[in-house]
Motif scaffolding. Structure first.
Motif, mmCIF file in Angstrom:
data_model
loop_
_atom_site.group_PDB
_atom_site.id
_atom_site.type_symbol
_atom_site.label_atom_id
_atom_site.label_comp_id
_atom_site.label_asym_id
_atom_site.label_seq_id
_atom_site.Cartn_x
_atom_site.Cartn_y
_atom_site.Cartn_z
ATOM 1 N N ASP A 126 38.615 20.379 46.546
ATOM 2 C CA ASP A 126 37.550 20.464 45.541
ATOM 3 C C ASP A 126 36.648 21.611 45.962
ATOM 4 N N LEU A 127 36.955 22.794 45.447
ATOM 5 C CA LEU A 127 36.379 24.038 45.964
ATOM 6 C C LEU A 127 36.113 24.991 44.804
ATOM 7 N N PRO A 128 34.868 25.078 44.320
ATOM 8 C CA PRO A 128 34.578 25.990 43.205
ATOM 9 C C PRO A 128 34.873 27.444 43.579
ATOM 10 N N THR A 129 35.415 28.187 42.643
ATOM 11 C CA THR A 129 35.707 29.611 42.868
ATOM 12 C C THR A 129 35.115 30.405 41.716
ATOM 13 N N GLU A 130 33.860 30.752 41.841
ATOM 14 C CA GLU A 130 33.142 31.474 40.788
ATOM 15 C C GLU A 130 33.128 32.982 41.010
ATOM 16 N N THR A 131 33.462 33.428 42.217
ATOM 17 C CA THR A 131 33.402 34.846 42.544
ATOM 18 C C THR A 131 34.674 35.279 43.255
ATOM 19 N N ALA A 132 34.845 36.589 43.379
ATOM 20 C CA ALA A 132 35.991 37.120 44.126
ATOM 21 C C ALA A 132 35.924 36.680 45.594
ATOM 22 N N ARG A 133 34.722 36.592 46.138
ATOM 23 C CA ARG A 133 34.559 36.131 47.521
ATOM 24 C C ARG A 133 35.032 34.690 47.659
ATOM 25 N N ASP A 134 34.694 33.840 46.696
ATOM 26 C CA ASP A 134 35.157 32.451 46.734
ATOM 27 C C ASP A 134 36.686 32.398 46.784
ATOM 28 N N ARG A 135 37.321 33.196 45.946
ATOM 29 C CA ARG A 135 38.783 33.176 45.917
ATOM 30 C C ARG A 135 39.368 33.715 47.220
ATOM 31 N N ALA A 136 38.750 34.734 47.788
ATOM 32 C CA ALA A 136 39.249 35.267 49.052
ATOM 33 C C ALA A 136 39.175 34.209 50.152
ATOM 34 N N LEU A 137 38.083 33.440 50.182
ATOM 35 C CA LEU A 137 37.950 32.375 51.174
ATOM 36 C C LEU A 137 38.986 31.279 50.924
ATOM 37 N N ARG A 138 39.227 30.965 49.657
ATOM 38 C CA ARG A 138 40.246 29.952 49.361
ATOM 39 C C ARG A 138 41.622 30.426 49.804
ATOM 40 N N ARG A 139 41.952 31.681 49.541
ATOM 41 C CA ARG A 139 43.257 32.198 49.965
ATOM 42 C C ARG A 139 43.388 32.163 51.481
ATOM 43 N N GLU A 140 42.308 32.464 52.192
ATOM 44 C CA GLU A 140 42.351 32.405 53.654
ATOM 45 C C GLU A 140 42.573 30.970 54.127
ATOM 46 N N LEU A 141 41.906 30.005 53.474
ATOM 47 C CA LEU A 141 42.119 28.602 53.823
ATOM 48 C C LEU A 141 43.570 28.207 53.578
#
Length: 359
Positions: free
Chosen positions: A330-345
């Motif tokens: 359960d991880l909001p991805t509102e920005t490119a930074r959010d998505r980059a952190l999700r991809r790293e996870l």
């Protein structure tokens, strides 16, 4: 079997005028109003697939867009992502729901399942005309799932004369592809565990501390074994990420503070009317109005897995070791930074050795 990573597909964006506001309001009670935004559904589903997640949940409430239709739109926008569509017993006949599932299964190449729910709020289920108390909804669910599963498997006319459902010469014209994983169930009561053990392929454990999670998994799998069956285990995890553990803790505090501030603003009445607060009121949780909303936000974030991607991955690997097969991020991805952190996870979760090297 590799850990399955699950996200979520909403029918429309979270409230908020900026990415920062939407990040914060993701943890507030959802208003009963929610439109269906086709571009948002397609984009969210494609991003989950592109970022390496395997599946997504579409949720249900009495006033929100139909989860089967949202699921179908998300499936059409992707080629690999699997969708679990919440399906609340009591909204239609088991044979109608079974055909909806079989149809989407065939159209998507086996990428759909039904996450069967009883309805945790008496007030919300009553809005769809279901006035049974919760204990009776569980009893009806036993008959419903028996009909649902037998109907999908039958090759001859099926008659059924039960307490809640009557069928005469029912037979499906299509069935899901052989081997499809069709049903998940998440009731935390003994009745819920037993229903999952008898009818589901996946059991969703509540977000408990790790020792309690191990115990619940053992109970569910033992119940399934008594029926000659096995269960995969699904666990929801609230996640707050940043580049460092310190930054993530600061981000968590900001999210909590901003969510409380924003829900006390012009849209306050919409949050007070949320279904999640119906559940709180029925369970006797204290507070009213803004205090109740603030309490919900704090509780929603209290047990969040907070830290860098490596830190959060380490905690999730402990769940995997405890027997969890599906982790919903359960991880909001509102920005490119959010998505980059999700991809790293996701990278750390796919490669446990990378977590050890990070430490």
């Amino acid at each position: 079997m590799e850990l399955e990573l699950r996200g979520g597909v909403r029918a429309a964006p979270v409230l908020g005028d900026t990415p920062a506001e939407r990040q914060a309001l993701r943890w507030a009670p959802d208003p009963r109003e929610r439109t269906a935004d086709p571009a948002h559904i397609s984009r969210t589903a494609r991003e989950l697939e592109e970022d390496g997640l395997d599946s997504a949940l579409v949720v249900q409430s009495s006033s929100w867009p139909d989860p089967w239709l949202v699921a179908g739109w998300a499936l059409a926008a992707t080629s690999r992502l699997r969708i679990a569509a919440a399906h609340r017993i009591g909204t239609n006949s088991p044979t109608v729901a079974a055909r909806s599932l079989a149809t989407l299964d065939r159209l998507s190449g086996g990428r759909i399942s039904a996450h069967v729910i009883i309805g945790s709020s008496d007030a919300d289920v009553a809005r769809d005309g279901d006035t049974l108390p919760k204990a009776e909804r569980y009893r009806r669910a036993e008959e419903y799932l028996s009909v649902f599963t037998r109907y999908l498997a039958t090759e001859t006319d099926l008659d059924h004369y039960g307490e809640y459902y009557t069928l005469r010469a029912a037979r499906p014209g299509l069935r899901p592809a052989p081997g499809s994983e069709l049903i998940s169930f998440g009731g935390s009561s003994p009745q819920g565990v037993e229903l999952a053990a008898k009818y589901a392929q996946v059991y969703a454990v509540p977000p408990l501390p790790l020792p309690d999670t191990r115990l619940r998994i053992a109970e569910a799998r033992a119940a399934a074994a008594r029926h000659g069956r096995t269960l995969r285990i699904w666990r929801h995890v609230t996640v707050v990420l940043a580049e460092t553990d310190t930054a993530a803790q600061q981000h968590l505090r900001r999210l909590r503070r901003e969510a409380i501030r924003l829900t006390a603003g012009p849209d306050a009445a919409r949050h007070f009317d949320a279904v999640a607060l119906d559940r709180d009121r029925e369970r006797g949780r204290e507070g009213a109005g803004a205090d109740q909303v603030a309490s919900y936000i704090r509780r929603n974030l209290t047990n969040a897995y907070t830290g860098s991607p490596a830190t959060v991955a380490t905690r999730i690997h402990l769940l995997r070791a405890a027997g969890v097969d599906i982790v919903q991020l359960d991880l909001p991805t509102e920005t490119a930074r959010d998505r980059a952190l999700r991809r790293e996870l996701v990278t750390h979760l796919r490669n446990p050795l990378s977590v050890r090297r990070a430490w």
